[in-house]
Structures are given as structure tokens and as C-alpha cells.
Write a protein that holds these residues in place. Structure first.
Motif, PDB file in Angstrom:
ATOM      1  N   LEU A   3      57.227  41.012 -52.537  1.00 30.66           N
ATOM      2  CA  LEU A   3      55.939  41.681 -52.464  1.00 30.66           C
ATOM      3  C   LEU A   3      55.087  41.294 -53.661  1.00 30.66           C
ATOM      4  N   PHE A   7      52.237  45.835 -56.360  1.00 31.43           N
ATOM      5  CA  PHE A   7      52.191  46.495 -55.057  1.00 31.43           C
ATOM      6  C   PHE A   7      53.047  47.750 -55.036  1.00 31.43           C
ATOM      7  N   VAL A   8      54.140  47.732 -55.800  1.00 39.64           N
ATOM      8  CA  VAL A   8      55.038  48.877 -55.887  1.00 39.64           C
ATOM      9  C   VAL A   8      54.908  49.480 -57.280  1.00 39.64           C
ATOM     10  N   PRO A  12      58.621  55.097 -58.361  1.00 38.09           N
ATOM     11  CA  PRO A  12      58.317  55.536 -56.996  1.00 38.09           C
ATOM     12  C   PRO A  12      58.051  57.035 -56.929  1.00 38.09           C
ATOM     13  N   PHE A  48      45.088  50.199 -50.292  1.00 34.84           N
ATOM     14  CA  PHE A  48      46.296  49.821 -49.540  1.00 34.84           C
ATOM     15  C   PHE A  48      46.156  48.392 -49.048  1.00 34.84           C
ATOM     16  N   THR A 162      55.845  52.571 -43.639  1.00 35.87           N
ATOM     17  CA  THR A 162      55.808  52.074 -45.017  1.00 35.87           C
ATOM     18  C   THR A 162      57.019  52.573 -45.798  1.00 35.87           C
ATOM     19  N   GLU A 166      56.523  53.367 -51.841  1.00 41.38           N
ATOM     20  CA  GLU A 166      55.102  53.107 -51.990  1.00 41.38           C
ATOM     21  C   GLU A 166      54.295  54.413 -51.969  1.00 41.38           C
ATOM     22  N   LYS A 168      51.184  55.066 -50.916  1.00 40.78           N
ATOM     23  CA  LYS A 168      50.447  55.289 -49.667  1.00 40.78           C
ATOM     24  C   LYS A 168      51.331  54.827 -48.526  1.00 40.78           C
ATOM     25  N   ARG A 169      51.591  55.712 -47.581  1.00 41.17           N
ATOM     26  CA  ARG A 169      52.517  55.392 -46.509  1.00 41.17           C
ATOM     27  C   ARG A 169      51.875  55.659 -45.145  1.00 41.17           C
ATOM     28  N   TRP A 255      59.946  42.789 -56.570  1.00 41.14           N
ATOM     29  CA  TRP A 255      60.290  43.708 -55.494  1.00 41.14           C
ATOM     30  C   TRP A 255      60.349  42.927 -54.189  1.00 41.14           C
TER      31      TRP A 255
END
Length: 269
Positions: A3, A7-8, A12, A48, A162, A166, A168-169, A255
Motif C-alpha cells: 500500500l 495510507f495506513v 490503527p 480516502f 476496508t 484503516e 475510514k472504512r 504495509w
């Protein structure tokens, strides 16, 4: 799949964010070199998937569940069985698929009658802008224009969620649709910096050579469409629609997404 950096998040979310319902439409057509798909590169910096190459789609709007939508094709109950959700949510998902496709690409899966589909959609440019700004709902637009939603032009394709790491899922249902005759897909949207048609093989080559970024659902879907061998075969394909939830692992300083059935999936978070 690795990724993009950033992005991550480093930490978390705990607990994981609840995924929001969304719909994505894979538009396909027969081109000179075979099946082509419509792709958009999202504007960099978006909350996102900024900068990533994706299919048109977006979140479900509360008004997408309006039962007054004029409807042709498989009823919401049929879609509910395929996607394993309530009838109300199924209705909203199909409406969101049609609305988002029109908003983001100008392609309208609707017609003046149950067996017709509109040709040139430029006459609905003002309504398209009103949908984007949420000044009108899909039901209001279709009613004012005397149009019927063509659910029969859509096919259920997949259900991706997702990863929990992350912030936003989305619980996204993927649909497939053939490009309607007489219409054209465009890039008239603030969410995309460019839009274009590619064969799945060309899009995957772009990704391998670093010319575009693909998230796992897009990469897998392109691979699946390529394997169908044609638009008609893709539309007729029998699909399993269980939820696919990638997990993330940290390997070689990056990741990476691991899919169900792949080595390391059970150990990943």
C-alpha cells in the motif's frame, strides 16, 4: 500488494471504525483491443484513496432508500439475497450505484421506459450538478425527468470491506454494467483528476510499471474481468458474493494487504 506510504496510520484505530455502506460500478465496453473498463484517478489529498485509480462509486445517501423511485429489473429483495442484507439496504445500494455512476461519470442507467435507456445524457447536466450538491435526490431527479431506474442493467459482482486498520472504512458492494449505447463517460467531477478507458491488462500493466496506484479490490476486479474474456461473458458470470476483508501486515518496511486464503492471512490483524 504493497500500500502507498501514509495510507495506513501508525496506530490503527481502537476500536476499529464502523464501515459505511457504499456502491461501486465497474463500467465495461468492447473496444478495439477487447474488453475495456472505465477508470478514474482520484484527486491527490482526498481523505480516502487520494491519488488512487478506481471505478466510479461512493457512499450510500439516506435518500437512496426512497421507495418512490420508478424501478425496472430485479426487485430489491433479489438484490438483498445476493448481497446478504436487508431489502431496504439493497434498494439503497442499487440507487447509490446508479446515482454515483451518473454523478462521477455522466453515465445514466435509466430510461424513459422499462425497456429503454437514455442516449445522450448532456440534457441532464443541471440535474447531475444538483445531485452532486444534494439539492435533489435520485428519486426526485428521475421523477422530474420521467425516467425509470434500470436495475436490470446492473450485475452483482463482489463485496469488499476496508481493513480494520484503516481510519475510514467502507462496506462496498461492487456492480458490473455494460456501457449504454449512445452515452459517453467523462471526467466532469471534482473527485477525479483524470478518467479513461483501459483494457484490464493495460491497467494492470500501468500498475506494475508504477503509472497508477491500485487498491486490492480494484486490482482483483480487473484481474477477474480480464479472465472473463468479453463483456457478455462478464455480465453472465455467476459470482460468489461473500464479504472480502483484507488484512494488513508489515513486511520489508511497508504495509501489505493479505487476502483470505493467502499465506499469513490468519496471523494478520
Amino acid at each position: 500488494m504493497a500500500l502507498p506510504e501514509g495510507f495506513v496510520p501508525p496506530e490503527p484505530p481502537d476500536p476499529p471504525a464502523a464501515p459505511k455502506d457504499a456502491a461501486t460500478v465497474v463500467l465495461v465496453r468492447e473496444g478495439a483491443e477487447g474488453t475495456e473498463v472505465f477508470l478514474q484517478r482520484r484527486v491527490a489529498g482526498m481523505a480516502f484513496a487520494g491519488g488512487m485509480t478506481v471505478f466510479p462509486g461512493g457512499g450510500v445517501d439516506p435518500r437512496d432508500s426512497d421507495v418512490s423511485v420508478a424501478w425496472s429489473g430485479p426487485e430489491p429483495g433479489w438484490w438483498a439475497e445476493r448481497f446478504g442484507c436487508s431489502t431496504g439496504l439493497a434498494r439503497a445500494l442499487v440507487c447509490a450505484a446508479v446515482r454515483e455512476t451518473f454523478e462521477e461519470s455522466g453515465v445514466l442507467l435509466a430510461g424513459p421506459a422499462a425497456d429503454e435507456v437514455v442516449g445522450d445524457t448532456s440534457r441532464y447536466a443541471d440535474a447531475r450538478s444538483a445531485l452532486v450538491s444534494r439539492d435533489v435526490s435520485l428519486a426526485e431527479f428521475l421523477s422530474d425527468a420521467g425516467l425509470v431506474l434500470r436495475a436490470d442493467l446492473l450485475r452483482p459482482w463482489a463485496n469488499w470491506v476496508t481493513p480494520e486498520a484503516e481510519p475510514k472504512r467502507y462496506d462496498t458492494r461492487f456492480f458490473l454494467a455494460a456501457m449504454p449505447a449512445g452515452q459517453r463517460a467523462d471526467a466532469v467531477t471534482t473527485e477525479a483528476s483524470e478518467a479513461y478507458w483501459r483494457t484490464p491488462q493495460q491497467a494492470l500493466a500501468d500498475w506494475r510499471e508504477g503509472r497508477c496506484g491500485l487498491l486490492p479490490p480494484t486490482w482483483v476486479t480487473l484481474t477477474e474481468v480480464a479472465e472473463c474474456g468479453g463483456v457478455r461473458a462478464a455480465l453472465d458470470a455467476e459470482r460468489g458474493l461473500g464479504k472480502v476483508i483484507p488484512r494488513l501486515v508489515r513486511r520489508d518496511g511497508r504495509w501489505r494487504a493479505v487476502l483470505p486464503g493467502e499465506p499469513g492471512y490468519e496471523e494478520a490483524k
